[in-house]
Write an enzyme that holds these catalytic residues in place. Structure first.
Site, PDB file in Angstrom:
ATOM      1  N   ASP A  79      19.026  11.300 -69.667  1.00  0.00           N
ATOM      2  CA  ASP A  79      19.498  12.117 -70.785  1.00  0.00           C
ATOM      3  C   ASP A  79      18.596  13.340 -70.899  1.00  0.00           C
ATOM      4  O   ASP A  79      17.396  13.257 -70.614  1.00  0.00           O
ATOM      5  CB  ASP A  79      19.501  11.336 -72.101  1.00  0.00           C
ATOM      6  CG  ASP A  79      20.528  11.883 -73.080  1.00  0.00           C
ATOM      7  OD1 ASP A  79      21.556  11.203 -73.312  1.00  0.00           O
ATOM      8  OD2 ASP A  79      20.317  13.001 -73.609  1.00  0.00           O
ATOM      9  N   THR A 133      35.605  11.834 -71.482  1.00  0.00           N
ATOM     10  CA  THR A 133      37.029  12.128 -71.663  1.00  0.00           C
ATOM     11  C   THR A 133      37.244  13.621 -71.405  1.00  0.00           C
ATOM     12  O   THR A 133      36.703  14.453 -72.141  1.00  0.00           O
ATOM     13  CB  THR A 133      37.456  11.760 -73.096  1.00  0.00           C
ATOM     14  OG1 THR A 133      37.172  10.373 -73.298  1.00  0.00           O
ATOM     15  CG2 THR A 133      38.930  12.044 -73.330  1.00  0.00           C
ATOM     16  N   ARG A 162      35.523   0.459 -77.594  1.00  0.00           N
ATOM     17  CA  ARG A 162      35.514   0.818 -79.018  1.00  0.00           C
ATOM     18  C   ARG A 162      34.106   0.641 -79.547  1.00  0.00           C
ATOM     19  O   ARG A 162      33.497  -0.418 -79.302  1.00  0.00           O
ATOM     20  CB  ARG A 162      36.430  -0.118 -79.819  1.00  0.00           C
ATOM     21  CG  ARG A 162      37.888  -0.032 -79.510  1.00  0.00           C
ATOM     22  CD  ARG A 162      38.603  -1.261 -80.043  1.00  0.00           C
ATOM     23  NE  ARG A 162      38.026  -2.488 -79.474  1.00  0.00           N
ATOM     24  CZ  ARG A 162      38.199  -3.703 -79.966  1.00  0.00           C
ATOM     25  NH1 ARG A 162      38.890  -3.892 -81.059  1.00  0.00           N
ATOM     26  NH2 ARG A 162      37.649  -4.754 -79.381  1.00  0.00           N
ATOM     27  N   LYS A 199      43.889   8.675 -70.325  1.00  0.00           N
ATOM     28  CA  LYS A 199      42.952   8.518 -71.449  1.00  0.00           C
ATOM     29  C   LYS A 199      43.471   9.249 -72.694  1.00  0.00           C
ATOM     30  O   LYS A 199      43.478   8.709 -73.797  1.00  0.00           O
ATOM     31  CB  LYS A 199      41.579   9.055 -71.029  1.00  0.00           C
ATOM     32  CG  LYS A 199      40.556   9.115 -72.137  1.00  0.00           C
ATOM     33  CD  LYS A 199      40.203   7.736 -72.675  1.00  0.00           C
ATOM     34  CE  LYS A 199      39.368   7.845 -73.936  1.00  0.00           C
ATOM     35  NZ  LYS A 199      39.088   6.552 -74.547  1.00  0.00           N
ATOM     36  N   ASN A 211      44.844   7.593 -76.348  1.00  0.00           N
ATOM     37  CA  ASN A 211      44.294   7.901 -77.670  1.00  0.00           C
ATOM     38  C   ASN A 211      45.334   8.551 -78.579  1.00  0.00           C
ATOM     39  O   ASN A 211      45.385   8.264 -79.775  1.00  0.00           O
ATOM     40  CB  ASN A 211      43.057   8.792 -77.530  1.00  0.00           C
ATOM     41  CG  ASN A 211      41.808   7.966 -77.268  1.00  0.00           C
ATOM     42  OD1 ASN A 211      41.878   6.739 -77.184  1.00  0.00           O
ATOM     43  ND2 ASN A 211      40.675   8.614 -77.126  1.00  0.00           N
ATOM     44  N   PHE A 240      46.345  -1.597 -84.694  1.00  0.00           N
ATOM     45  CA  PHE A 240      46.436  -0.203 -85.136  1.00  0.00           C
ATOM     46  C   PHE A 240      47.579   0.019 -86.127  1.00  0.00           C
ATOM     47  O   PHE A 240      48.187   1.074 -86.174  1.00  0.00           O
ATOM     48  CB  PHE A 240      46.535   0.759 -83.931  1.00  0.00           C
ATOM     49  CG  PHE A 240      45.195   0.960 -83.282  1.00  0.00           C
ATOM     50  CD1 PHE A 240      44.658  -0.023 -82.464  1.00  0.00           C
ATOM     51  CD2 PHE A 240      44.449   2.087 -83.527  1.00  0.00           C
ATOM     52  CE1 PHE A 240      43.400   0.118 -81.906  1.00  0.00           C
ATOM     53  CE2 PHE A 240      43.193   2.242 -82.972  1.00  0.00           C
ATOM     54  CZ  PHE A 240      42.673   1.267 -82.161  1.00  0.00           C
ATOM     55  N   CYS A 251      36.430  10.123 -81.217  1.00  0.00           N
ATOM     56  CA  CYS A 251      37.416  10.321 -80.146  1.00  0.00           C
ATOM     57  C   CYS A 251      38.766  10.860 -80.628  1.00  0.00           C
ATOM     58  O   CYS A 251      39.201  11.921 -80.181  1.00  0.00           O
ATOM     59  CB  CYS A 251      37.633   9.009 -79.395  1.00  0.00           C
ATOM     60  SG  CYS A 251      36.177   8.534 -78.441  1.00  0.00           S
ATOM     61  N   LYS A 278      39.207  14.706 -81.807  1.00  0.00           N
ATOM     62  CA  LYS A 278      39.009  15.733 -80.773  1.00  0.00           C
ATOM     63  C   LYS A 278      39.979  15.538 -79.609  1.00  0.00           C
ATOM     64  O   LYS A 278      40.431  16.511 -78.995  1.00  0.00           O
ATOM     65  CB  LYS A 278      37.560  15.737 -80.288  1.00  0.00           C
ATOM     66  CG  LYS A 278      37.189  14.607 -79.332  1.00  0.00           C
ATOM     67  CD  LYS A 278      35.796  14.782 -78.778  1.00  0.00           C
ATOM     68  CE  LYS A 278      35.380  13.629 -77.883  1.00  0.00           C
ATOM     69  NZ  LYS A 278      36.181  13.450 -76.667  1.00  0.00           N
ATOM     70  N   LYS A 291      34.033   3.741 -88.980  1.00  0.00           N
ATOM     71  CA  LYS A 291      34.560   2.370 -88.992  1.00  0.00           C
ATOM     72  C   LYS A 291      33.389   1.410 -89.077  1.00  0.00           C
ATOM     73  O   LYS A 291      32.235   1.836 -88.932  1.00  0.00           O
ATOM     74  CB  LYS A 291      35.421   2.116 -87.761  1.00  0.00           C
ATOM     75  CG  LYS A 291      34.685   2.126 -86.444  1.00  0.00           C
ATOM     76  CD  LYS A 291      35.647   1.650 -85.379  1.00  0.00           C
ATOM     77  CE  LYS A 291      35.085   1.743 -84.002  1.00  0.00           C
ATOM     78  NZ  LYS A 291      35.983   1.225 -83.000  1.00  0.00           N
TER      79      LYS A 291
HETATM   80  N1  LIG Z   1      32.037   7.031 -78.350  1.00  0.00           N
HETATM   81  C1  LIG Z   1      33.109   6.372 -77.950  1.00  0.00           C
HETATM   82  O1  LIG Z   1      33.546   5.402 -78.559  1.00  0.00           O
HETATM   83  C2  LIG Z   1      33.834   6.807 -76.690  1.00  0.00           C
HETATM   84  C3  LIG Z   1      34.802   5.943 -76.131  1.00  0.00           C
HETATM   85  C4  LIG Z   1      35.449   6.333 -74.978  1.00  0.00           C
HETATM   86  C5  LIG Z   1      35.166   7.567 -74.394  1.00  0.00           C
HETATM   87  N2  LIG Z   1      34.247   8.382 -74.964  1.00  0.00           N
HETATM   88  C6  LIG Z   1      33.942   9.659 -74.295  1.00  0.00           C
HETATM   89  O2  LIG Z   1      32.716   9.518 -73.598  1.00  0.00           O
HETATM   90  C7  LIG Z   1      31.983  10.754 -73.618  1.00  0.00           C
HETATM   91  C8  LIG Z   1      30.609  10.535 -74.211  1.00  0.00           C
HETATM   92  O3  LIG Z   1      30.769  10.145 -75.572  1.00  0.00           O
HETATM   93  P1  LIG Z   1      29.567   9.554 -76.422  1.00  0.00           P
HETATM   94  O4  LIG Z   1      30.143   9.099 -77.708  1.00  0.00           O
HETATM   95  O5  LIG Z   1      28.802   8.588 -75.606  1.00  0.00           O
HETATM   96  O6  LIG Z   1      28.693  10.883 -76.650  1.00  0.00           O
HETATM   97  P2  LIG Z   1      27.189  10.994 -77.182  1.00  0.00           P
HETATM   98  O7  LIG Z   1      27.093  12.321 -77.832  1.00  0.00           O
HETATM   99  O8  LIG Z   1      26.809   9.763 -77.947  1.00  0.00           O
HETATM  100  O9  LIG Z   1      26.290  10.994 -75.842  1.00  0.00           O
HETATM  101  C9  LIG Z   1      26.271  12.030 -74.913  1.00  0.00           C
HETATM  102  C10 LIG Z   1      24.840  12.127 -74.367  1.00  0.00           C
HETATM  103  O10 LIG Z   1      24.840  13.010 -73.259  1.00  0.00           O
HETATM  104  C11 LIG Z   1      23.592  13.715 -73.269  1.00  0.00           C
HETATM  105  N3  LIG Z   1      23.722  14.885 -72.386  1.00  0.00           N
HETATM  106  C12 LIG Z   1      24.411  16.034 -72.591  1.00  0.00           C
HETATM  107  N4  LIG Z   1      24.299  16.839 -71.526  1.00  0.00           N
HETATM  108  C13 LIG Z   1      23.545  16.199 -70.600  1.00  0.00           C
HETATM  109  C14 LIG Z   1      23.100  16.498 -69.280  1.00  0.00           C
HETATM  110  N5  LIG Z   1      23.428  17.644 -68.675  1.00  0.00           N
HETATM  111  N6  LIG Z   1      22.332  15.597 -68.642  1.00  0.00           N
HETATM  112  C15 LIG Z   1      22.010  14.434 -69.231  1.00  0.00           C
HETATM  113  N7  LIG Z   1      22.398  14.076 -70.476  1.00  0.00           N
HETATM  114  C16 LIG Z   1      23.156  14.960 -71.153  1.00  0.00           C
HETATM  115  C17 LIG Z   1      23.358  14.003 -74.736  1.00  0.00           C
HETATM  116  O11 LIG Z   1      22.003  14.291 -75.009  1.00  0.00           O
HETATM  117  C18 LIG Z   1      23.830  12.687 -75.371  1.00  0.00           C
HETATM  118  O12 LIG Z   1      22.752  11.766 -75.522  1.00  0.00           O
HETATM  119  C19 LIG Z   1      32.863  11.742 -74.386  1.00  0.00           C
HETATM  120  O13 LIG Z   1      33.663  12.456 -73.493  1.00  0.00           O
HETATM  121  C20 LIG Z   1      33.739  10.829 -75.229  1.00  0.00           C
HETATM  122  O14 LIG Z   1      34.963  11.423 -75.562  1.00  0.00           O
HETATM  123  C21 LIG Z   1      33.566   8.031 -76.080  1.00  0.00           C
END
Ligand SMILES: NC(=O)c1ccc[n+]([C@@H]2O[C@H](COP(=O)([O-])OP(=O)(O)OC[C@H]3O[C@@H](n4cnc5c(N)ncnc54)[C@H](O)[C@@H]3O)[C@@H](O)[C@H]2O)c1
Length: 434
Positions: free
Chosen positions: A30, A122, A154, A207, A211, A252, A263, A266, A324
């Site tokens: 990260d 996504t 989820r 995906k 959603n 749902f 999710c 956006k 949630k």
């Molecule tokens: N949160 C969910 O429930 C969920 C479920 C399915 C899909 N998604 C998708 O998954 C993706 C991530 O979502 P999330 O909720 O985990 O996001 P998040 O914001 O919790 O985590 C993203 C992480 O990526 C890091 N990051 C950004 N740029 C970086 C880079 N160049 N190198 C290394 N690290 C970097 C950020 O610091 C952050 O910690 C999104 O596209 C989201 O739509 C999320």
């Protein structure tokens, strides 16, 4: 297999820990140094049930590592997953792909030997093509494939969802990548989820379609709830009556304050933009987005109506702030719009959430936060249940009544039976029930 996970947020950390638990060797990367420092100290930066134990045990067994240094983590990896954020771009609602593209460029420069780059974020249709182009430009000699593998977990049930998914969607364009992905997900074969191999663009669209469909289902039952209130029907019974039909399904179909979270808001917007870009407008989804936006404000009006049309100078107790239960995630939580409306109308809002307070505090500077469920209720003009944490399902209603200045509960999640509350002499307003 050696796996590198770029992005250690809700998806990256859970996926990384679960892959490690399957026996792969995983390095989570990260750019947020404070996040990685906390992980190295054994702290989990997010609230997700079971994640602390899963991370600790895989770190102990030397299968899970954390670093801010991407290049060494990419060299020698069989697969590099991109799991960075793709928020809505300010202004136009398109998915902001800057984090994905930045990660792709850094990966490209560090590639060494055949590697599969897997997009788990996504992302709109065609992003895989662009990731491929960026890597090729950064490193013309690199030997790699780009795969799309969207995530469906989820929050709040993320580990179970990751380990026992309904399906794994894999968008691949070549046999080498297909073999690597099949090997990565082989440990799941005991639970036998279908591995759905499709082309990359189809995978990216699956995906968003998933959603948008779920957001539509929620919005549909929310509108039916409004009709139930007008005609004296009960939305929970309607949902059960239709949900038992196998073609519809019962999930749902819980009426409430509108969808929120990291999710659906956006992703529905990003899908609309894709539809517009390709001259294939998605009118149903457009309506879903508009109806859901209006609903959050309508929920604040419901509270105001329960207080005889004005909340000015009144104290409102709010239980639940996260979008949630079982998460601390405040992204697009309905509570944000509800609090803004109530505060805007002059209410003094006091709140409690079991896990989301530290995330909520900077987003709601006017709110007074409390340490337990009963504290905000003391002397309040009404109690509003916004998020259905288990801890709120069995409140001592006699105690609640004695603490409230006026005995009113507005339950935006229908967690109580109507008669169950009213028999305590409490005025009870819920969603879609007379
Ligand atoms: N949160 C969910 O429930 C969920 C479920 C399915 C899909 N998604 C998708 O998954 C993706 C991530 O979502 P999330 O909720 O985990 O996001 P998040 O914001 O919790 O985590 C993203 C992480 O990526 C890091 N990051 C950004 N740029 C970086 C880079 N160049 N190198 C290394 N690290 C970097 C950020 O610091 C952050 O910690 C999104 O596209 C989201 O739509 C999320």
């Amino acid at each position: 297999m050696n796996i590198t996970m770029i992005g250690s947020g809700y998806v990256g950390l859970v996926s990384g820990a679960c892959f490690a638990d399957f026996g792969h060797v995983v390095t989570c990367v990260d750019t947020d140094a404070s996040k990685i420092e906390r992980l190295l100290r054994g702290e989990i930066p997010i609230y997700e049930p079971g994640l602390d134990d899963l991370v600790a045990s895989n770190v102990r067994q030397k299968r899970l590592f954390f670093t801010t240094d991407l290049a060494p983590a990419v060299k020698g990896a069989d697969a590099v997953f991109i799991a960075v954020g793709t928020p809505s771009r300010r202004g136009d609602g398109h998915a902001d792909l800057s984090y994905v593209f930045a990660a792709a460029e850094t990966i490209g420069k560090a590639l060494d030997g055949y590697t599969v780059i897997v997009d788990k974020s996504t992302v709109p249709v065609g992003t895989g093509d662009e990731v491929e182009r960026i890597i090729r430009e950064a490193n013309p000699k690199a030997d790699f494939s780009v795969v799309s593998n969207p995530e469906f977990l989820r929050e709040g049930a993320a580990i179970e969802d990751f380990k026992r998914p309904d399906r794994v969607v894999l968008g691949v364009e070549d046999e080498r990548a297909r073999a690597v992905m099949a090997e990565i997900y082989r440990p799941l074969s005991l639970n036998a989820p279908p591995l759905v191999f499709v082309n990359r663009r189809t995978s990216e669209l699956i995906k968003y379609a998933a959603n948008a469909f779920l957001a539509t289902k929620i919005t549909f039952i929310n509108e039916v709830a409004d009709l139930c209130e007008k005609v004296g029907a009960n939305v929970q019974d309607v949902a059960r009556g239709i949900g038992l039909d196998g073609r519809i399904g019962s999930k749902f179909l819980h009426a409430g304050p509108g969808y929120g979270g990291s999710c659906f808001p956006k992703d529905t917007l990003a899908l609309l933009k894709t539809g517009q870009d390709y001259s294939a407008p998605l009118r149903i989804v457009e309506t879903v987005v508009a109806v859901n936006d209006a609903r959050k404000r309508a929920m604040a009006r419901k509270v105001i109506a329960a207080l005889d049309g004005s909340v000015r100078g009144k104290k409102i107790a709010l239980l639940g702030l996260a979008f949630k239960p079982n998460t601390d995630d405040m992204r697009d939580a309905p509570s944000l719009a509800i609090v803004a409306s109530l505060v805007g109308d002059g209410a003094k809002v006091h709140a409690y959430d079991p896990e989301a307070t530290s995330q909520a505090r900077p987003l709601m500077p006017e709110v007074v936060f409390h340490e337990d469920a009963y504290a905000p209720i003391e002397g309040a003009d009404a109690l509003v249940i916004v998020t259905e944490w288990d801890a709120f399902r069995a409140l001592d209603l006699e105690k609640v009544k004695s603490l409230l200045k006026t005995p009113i509960i507005v339950d935006l999640r229908n967690i109580y039976g109507v008669d169950e509350v009213r028999k305590h002499g409490i005025a009870y307003v819920s969603v879609g029930r007379a």
